[in-house]
Design a protein around this motif. Sequence first.
Motif, PDB file in Angstrom:
ATOM      1  N   HIS A 148       0.836  -1.191   0.000  1.00 18.56           N
ATOM      2  CA  HIS A 148       0.000   0.000   0.000  1.00 18.56           C
ATOM      3  C   HIS A 148       0.879   1.253   0.000  1.00 18.56           C
ATOM      4  CE1 HIS A 148      -4.340   1.224   0.904  1.00 18.56           C
ATOM      5  NE2 HIS A 148      -3.700   2.338   0.592  1.00 18.56           N
ATOM      6  N   LEU A 149       1.745   1.347  -0.990  1.00 17.03           N
ATOM      7  CA  LEU A 149       2.572   2.552  -1.118  1.00 17.03           C
ATOM      8  C   LEU A 149       1.682   3.771  -1.339  1.00 17.03           C
ATOM      9  CD1 LEU A 149       5.522   1.261  -3.304  1.00 17.03           C
ATOM     10  CD2 LEU A 149       5.769   2.429  -1.111  1.00 17.03           C
ATOM     11  N   ALA A 150       1.981   4.846  -0.641  1.00 21.60           N
ATOM     12  CA  ALA A 150       1.174   6.062  -0.760  1.00 21.60           C
ATOM     13  C   ALA A 150       2.090   7.264  -0.834  1.00 21.60           C
ATOM     14  CB  ALA A 150       0.227   6.196   0.433  1.00 21.60           C
ATOM     15  N   ASN A 151       1.737   8.228  -1.671  1.00 21.47           N
ATOM     16  CA  ASN A 151       2.535   9.453  -1.756  1.00 21.47           C
ATOM     17  C   ASN A 151       2.039  10.482  -0.742  1.00 21.47           C
ATOM     18  OD1 ASN A 151       0.277  10.835  -2.862  1.00 21.47           O
ATOM     19  ND2 ASN A 151       0.886  10.336  -4.947  1.00 21.47           N
ATOM     20  N   TYR A 152       2.669  11.635  -0.740  1.00 21.73           N
ATOM     21  CA  TYR A 152       2.314  12.696   0.210  1.00 21.73           C
ATOM     22  C   TYR A 152       0.836  13.031   0.150  1.00 21.73           C
ATOM     23  CZ  TYR A 152       1.689  17.482   1.883  1.00 21.73           C
ATOM     24  OH  TYR A 152       1.209  18.608   2.510  1.00 21.73           O
ATOM     25  N   TYR A 153       0.285  13.183  -1.045  1.00 26.60           N
ATOM     26  CA  TYR A 153      -1.122  13.556  -1.180  1.00 26.60           C
ATOM     27  C   TYR A 153      -2.033  12.534  -0.512  1.00 26.60           C
ATOM     28  CZ  TYR A 153       0.440  16.716  -4.954  1.00 26.60           C
ATOM     29  OH  TYR A 153       1.063  17.689  -5.704  1.00 26.60           O
ATOM     30  N   GLU A 154      -1.766  11.245  -0.740  1.00 30.57           N
ATOM     31  CA  GLU A 154      -2.614  10.179  -0.202  1.00 30.57           C
ATOM     32  C   GLU A 154      -2.469  10.055   1.312  1.00 30.57           C
ATOM     33  OE1 GLU A 154      -2.304   7.494  -4.266  1.00 30.57           O
ATOM     34  OE2 GLU A 154      -0.718   7.460  -2.761  1.00 30.57           O
ATOM     35  N   LEU A 155      -1.253  10.198   1.814  1.00 27.75           N
ATOM     36  CA  LEU A 155      -1.058  10.167   3.259  1.00 27.75           C
ATOM     37  C   LEU A 155      -1.695  11.378   3.918  1.00 27.75           C
ATOM     38  CD1 LEU A 155       2.650   8.985   3.319  1.00 27.75           C
ATOM     39  CD2 LEU A 155       0.680   7.684   4.146  1.00 27.75           C
ATOM     40  N   ARG A 156      -1.622  12.508   3.259  1.00 26.11           N
ATOM     41  CA  ARG A 156      -2.204  13.724   3.829  1.00 26.11           C
ATOM     42  C   ARG A 156      -3.713  13.588   4.002  1.00 26.11           C
ATOM     43  NH1 ARG A 156      -0.928  19.463   4.060  1.00 26.11           N
ATOM     44  NH2 ARG A 156      -2.870  20.631   4.208  1.00 26.11           N
ATOM     45  N   ILE A 157      -4.413  13.074   2.994  1.00 26.01           N
ATOM     46  CA  ILE A 157      -5.866  12.964   3.114  1.00 26.01           C
ATOM     47  C   ILE A 157      -6.240  11.965   4.200  1.00 26.01           C
ATOM     48  CG2 ILE A 157      -6.261  11.174   1.373  1.00 26.01           C
ATOM     49  CD1 ILE A 157      -8.360  14.369   1.889  1.00 26.01           C
TER      50      ILE A 157
END
Length: 250
Positions: free
Chosen positions: A158-167
């Motif tokens: 479940h790799l997530a970038n900054y945008y996905e972690l932020r939400i």
Amino acid sequence: MGLISKVLGLQHSHEKVVEIFIHHGNGGRVLDAGAGPGAISKRLKEAGFDVVAADINPVLFSIPEIRCEKADLNENLPFPDESFDYILCSNTIEHLEDPYHFVKECYRILKERGKLLITTPNLLNLKSRMANLFVGFNLFKGRPSNEVDSYQGGDHIHLANYYELRINLHRNGFRILEATTHRYSPTAMLLSPLYPLIFIATHRAFKREKNPRQRERNREILNHVLSPDLIFGKKLFLLAEKDPLYQKAI
């Protein structure tokens, strides 16, 4: 550590974790969630923190003076409400099947204004963007996750970038305080001539937002995603504070 240290890669990621926690508090109780062998737990204890470790496979934990609880971070955590000042999730959230439930549980067990630090691969650096363009993975040497062997938390699922972690954080009771890194990727720095294109394309994308409240939030997001730490950083360090104003109703 400053710019030169990041460019030359002088700081270890464990040292960066300790640096961040010391900067935002003087001691306190820390949960090392996904502690593995316990190297960061040991560093934090040496720095004066009261450390509790948790891992799905605690037999791997090798620091006898620190307690390690067995915990599946996809499920309810075995700790009372408001029992920690800090939670560290280092190189772990990308291994979870349900990172949203994990963040909600972190909110539950953190004290008022408690801090959650997540470290994970930085998918927005120029090297990762270029690798994704050519091979579809965040690394040029990436490969499909193992889907045939028994899963024990080894692969990134479940790799997530900054945008996905932020939400995830900003809809589940956390406000991001800091988005940084400990070292820059040499390959990402070599790709720095691409930065003007990234800058223009990102600004164009952000201008599509019509909601004035979200446009205000986007100013902070823009500062983060176009910062040198996210454009060049190998790893993303996201520090967030428990804030009930950011908890959204389901």
